[in-house]
Every structure is written in C-alpha cells, then in structure tokens.
Write an enzyme that holds these catalytic residues in place. Sequence first.
Site, short mmCIF file in Angstrom:
data_model
loop_
_atom_site.label_atom_id
_atom_site.label_comp_id
_atom_site.label_asym_id
_atom_site.label_seq_id
_atom_site.Cartn_x
_atom_site.Cartn_y
_atom_site.Cartn_z
N HIS A 136 0.79 -1.24 0.00
CA HIS A 136 0.00 0.00 0.00
C HIS A 136 0.82 1.27 0.00
O HIS A 136 0.24 2.36 0.09
CB HIS A 136 -0.93 0.02 1.21
CG HIS A 136 -2.08 -0.92 1.12
ND1 HIS A 136 -3.22 -0.63 0.40
CD2 HIS A 136 -2.27 -2.15 1.63
CE1 HIS A 136 -4.06 -1.65 0.50
NE2 HIS A 136 -3.51 -2.59 1.23
N THR A 157 -8.12 6.81 -2.57
CA THR A 157 -9.50 6.35 -2.75
C THR A 157 -10.45 7.54 -2.59
O THR A 157 -11.55 7.54 -3.12
CB THR A 157 -9.88 5.26 -1.74
OG1 THR A 157 -9.60 5.74 -0.42
CG2 THR A 157 -9.15 3.96 -2.00
N LYS A 162 1.46 14.44 0.49
CA LYS A 162 0.13 14.83 0.00
C LYS A 162 0.02 16.34 -0.22
O LYS A 162 -0.94 16.82 -0.81
CB LYS A 162 -0.94 14.35 0.97
CG LYS A 162 -1.11 12.82 0.99
CD LYS A 162 -2.09 12.38 2.08
CE LYS A 162 -2.24 10.88 2.20
NZ LYS A 162 -3.21 10.29 1.26
N LYS A 221 -14.10 8.74 -4.50
CA LYS A 221 -15.34 9.17 -3.84
C LYS A 221 -15.79 10.52 -4.37
O LYS A 221 -16.99 10.73 -4.62
CB LYS A 221 -15.14 9.26 -2.32
CG LYS A 221 -14.73 7.95 -1.66
CD LYS A 221 -14.29 8.20 -0.19
CE LYS A 221 -13.41 7.08 0.33
NZ LYS A 221 -12.73 7.47 1.60
N LYS A 263 -7.79 14.46 3.64
CA LYS A 263 -7.00 13.21 3.64
C LYS A 263 -6.05 13.29 4.81
O LYS A 263 -5.92 14.35 5.42
CB LYS A 263 -6.25 13.02 2.31
CG LYS A 263 -5.47 14.26 1.86
CD LYS A 263 -4.81 14.07 0.51
CE LYS A 263 -5.72 14.16 -0.69
NZ LYS A 263 -5.89 12.89 -1.38
N ARG A 264 -5.36 12.19 5.16
CA ARG A 264 -4.36 12.26 6.21
C ARG A 264 -3.36 13.37 5.89
O ARG A 264 -3.07 13.64 4.72
CB ARG A 264 -3.64 10.91 6.35
CG ARG A 264 -4.51 9.79 6.90
CD ARG A 264 -5.00 10.10 8.30
NE ARG A 264 -3.90 10.12 9.23
CZ ARG A 264 -3.70 9.23 10.21
NH1 ARG A 264 -4.56 8.24 10.38
NH2 ARG A 264 -2.68 9.33 11.02
C1 LIG Z 1 -11.39 7.83 1.72
C2 LIG Z 1 -10.78 8.27 2.99
C3 LIG Z 1 -9.40 8.43 3.09
C4 LIG Z 1 -8.47 8.23 1.91
O1 LIG Z 1 -8.34 9.49 1.31
P1 LIG Z 1 -7.19 9.79 0.23
O2 LIG Z 1 -7.59 11.14 -0.31
O3 LIG Z 1 -7.28 8.73 -0.80
O4 LIG Z 1 -5.90 9.81 0.97
C5 LIG Z 1 -8.86 8.84 4.29
N1 LIG Z 1 -9.64 9.06 5.38
C6 LIG Z 1 -10.98 8.92 5.31
C7 LIG Z 1 -11.79 9.20 6.53
C8 LIG Z 1 -11.60 8.52 4.13
O5 LIG Z 1 -12.94 8.38 4.08
#
Ligand SMILES: *Cc1c(COP(=O)(O)O)cnc(C)c1O
Length: 529
Positions: A63, A362, A260, A366, A254-255
């Site tokens: 990952h 991911t 990022k 979304k 995101k984190r």
């Molecule tokens: C989908 C999701 C992530 C992943 O987000 P990325 O933009 O792909 O890093 C992280 N945290 C939460 C709460 C999510 O729903």
Amino acid sequence: MLRILRIQRLPVDQFHVKFAVQLNDTHPSIAIAELMRLLVDEALLPWAEAWQVTCQTFAYTNHTLLPEALERWPLEVFGRVLPRHLQIIQEINAQFLEEARIHFLGDEARIARLSLIDESGERYVRMAHLACVGSHAINGVAELHSELLKRDVLKDFYELWPQKFSNKTNGVTPRRWMVLSNPKLADLISEHIGADWIKDLAQLRTLEPLADNPEFRARWREIKQHNKQEFAALALRRTGLVIDHKSIFDVLVKRIHEYKRQHLKVLHIVSLYHAVKSNPAIEMLPRTFIFGGKAAPGYHLAKLMIKLITAVGEVINRDPDVRDRLKVVFLPNFNVTNGQRVYPAADLSEQISTAGKEASGTGNMKFSMNGALTIGTLDGANIEIREEVGADNFFLFGLSAPEVFALKTQGYRPMDYYNANQGLRDVIDLIRSGSFSRGDTELFRPLIDGLLNQDPYLVLADFQSYIECQAKVAETYASPERWTRMSILNTARSGKFSSDRTIREYCADIWRVKPVPIQLLTHAEAGIA
Ligand SMILES: *Cc1c(COP(=O)(O)O)cnc(C)c1O
C-alpha cells in the site's frame, strides 16, 4: 481455519485449497511465520510441505511507495517477544537466500538487499520481505503503483519472481459512498436509468447523454447546492464559521502528510490573499477552502501544517478586505462519518501529491463519483480517473513521475524556483514575516526552511503549474453549464472505481474462487413455519 479443517475431516495439507489469506499491507505478515509454526510444530507436517501450503495460502497487497513507511522490527525486540517465530523466520530466510544465490550467482549485494534480515547496522526483520517470500501473489493498488513496485521498491523480488506480480486498482463501495452519503443524487440517477447501477456501477455510463440535457443539468446543480447547504450547516456547528454555499467548495481532505502536499494548497490560498491585499477591488471567484485530516501523533511537521492552515484561516476569515470572497475551514476529526458529508458537497477535489508517491488514493474516487471535478497530478489512481473521465474533464498540473525522477537525479534546487518567481517569493515572504503568527517569525520556520532548502516533495517545482491550473478552474466554474456537464460526465464515467470490480479481480486472479449462486427460498420452501 485449522479448526474448521478438523471439523470437516479434511487433511491439513489441503489448507490452501480451502482457504486464501490476503495480507492487507505488512501489518499481519507475522501470520506467515505463525502458520508455519502451527503446521510444523502442532500438525507435525514436514517443513517443505508446510512451506508449500503456506506459500499457496498467502497473497500480499502493498500500500505504499514511501521506503521509510516499510515496517521493520528490531531483531532483538522480535526475539524477546516471539522467539519461536524468529527461529522460523531465520529458517525461511536461509532457504530463501539459497534459492536467490542460485538465481543471482555472485551478486552478494543483491542477496543482502533481498534478505529478510537487514544487517546493514542494527539488525531488523523486514516485514515486507517476509510478506513477499511467503506469498504466491504480490500486488499494488493502481497501475502506476504496481509499475513502480516492479521498477523500484520491490525490484529485486520482481526480477526473481515476475509471475507473482499484478495490479489490482482500488475501488470504493457505491453503497456507502453514493447511496448512503448522497441519497438525492442516487435517487435522481435511479429515476433516469433504474436502480441496477447500484450493483453494477459500469451502468452509470448510460447517464452520459443526460450531460447535454439542460433540465437534467439544473436538477444536478440543485442537488449539489443542497449538499453544500447541508455541509455549511455542519461546518457552522463544528467551527462557528459561516460559509457561502454559492462559492466554489474547494476541498482537500485526507491524512496530513508532506507527500500529499497540504502546504502546496496553503501557498495557493496565500497567493490569492496576497492578490486581494495588493488590489482590494480585484475580481475573484469566491472560494471556500475546506480542509480535513489527522496527523500521526509523532509527526511534528504534519502538525505544523495543520497549524499553518488554521493560522492562515484565522487571518483571512476576519480580514474585511477579503469581503467573504475567501474562507478557510478546517473541519476537525475527519473520519468516514464526516467524510460522508464532505465528498457529496465538493465542487473541486484536490489530489495534489508529488507524482510517484501516492499508491492509489480512494478519496479521489469518492469525489469523482459524487460529481466533483479533480485538480490533480499524474499520480496513483488519478491517472486512471483521468483516462476514464477524459482529459477535458480533469484539471491536470505538475511534473509526472519520470520528470520528478529526472529532476531529482540532476539535482533539485528549490531556491532557484524561489529566486525566479515573484509570486512565489511574495507568498513565502508573507508567511515568513509572521503575518499569520502574530509576528512570530520562528513558528513556521521548520516548514518554510524545509521548502527552501530540501523540499523533498517538490512543492516549489510544481507551484507555478498549480497556480495556473487553478486559474483555469476559476474560469471554468464561471460557466455553470459547462461545469455541470463536466460534473455529470465524472459521475457517469466513474464505474471502474467500484470496489465490486476490484474484488472480482482478486477473486479471479489471486484467490481463484468463483461466485456461489444463492438460491432464495420462500419460508414455505425452506420448511420454516
Ligand atoms: C477515503 C478516505 C481516506 C483516503 O483518502 P485519500 O484522499 O485517498 O488519501 C482517508 N480518510 C478517510 C476518513 C476517508 O474516508
């Protein structure tokens, strides 16, 4: 699993026929040593047979492309906590290195790189290597990621066992990320194409012609407006900030991590703020910048990035010159529950990692499913999203992974970008001056000096391209019909990113399992009173 075999009176050497175990990252990879222990020590299988069963059972999904994130345990700690497992790992390693030496005759540097034990200094157990050796299949989670695993992170393993490697592009479930979180959009879609898309997301393609239908576009916009108002109410409750649902919702959730590049987003915000301060009458698309995300407890720079976001917000949100054209919201406690309110309310999805660093992402999926347009780099699954939705419906900026690699090889000098770009200088100097830290010129120094001196994630190299691309975003958003058309096409072409598709690929290529048709009986047929 062994108990089930026993109950069903199946021989233990058939374990791998009955079960498939997917290692979701390296965190559970100790299971390889544990299954060997159970088979050898308790079921009394000969080592070679136990090893065949184990390798046929496990498969490993990687990952991350960040080498510092690959799990390693000090050998001393490992031996104290799990002495038998360490013995087993050392035996696995001895037999593995014997095979590797035959394959790479005379290449001892390669053997040292492949070893399950890092012996370059203090000794460590390399959990990713254990996962690779004990698995019959290894995969990445987006096309680019899987290619970079083969070319870079797991190159030595790829050259030993190319047949083990494959790609399984990630997906997200449309039940949670569309139907549950965005019911109005789901209803509008079902009203036009029926409800089968919920179990077969590729059917969203049949929405494409509706992108040219003005009435459908109007209803699409109404739903986005509704979601934005709902989010504005949530933001008011959680932060006390009033946000304008007619402004563009520009979202980075995101984190928090340097790769990022939340700080690149902040540089953009400060550049717009600088433009307003230089000319308060300037025409500017009203924007609401929405941030969310957690930092790891020990990651000091990530916490400082959160501080920078909220500090810039505190100044901009109360400056009368801005006249509500720019707002910065940091939504606390970003998790899936809050995420369900964020993704459906977004106009613009920020996917701005340094190319070659994000395995898949991911969140990007979304957003796109919910009709947000993406501004992004050629990284992770962004590449595949852009391929699906079409280059015209995606805001691309920044260096590609090969360009990042070439720039680093030739010697990247972030100061050259600072010196050559007035706009970038204005932004960096404004932060450095203490304008967002009540005159404190030390607070953000670790971040700013880090950018000017090392900038390992090439924030300054991508700054100008990002600013110019954001100008195109603003121009496009000013034409609601054009924007809505692009938004509908994003949803219509996001079918590939259903986790149903991903899971089918794991079933077919790795687990070798077929669907089991389930006969639905009435109570009477089943003999239930
Ligand atoms: C989908 C999701 C992530 C992943 O987000 P990325 O933009 O792909 O890093 C992280 N945290 C939460 C709460 C999510 O729903």
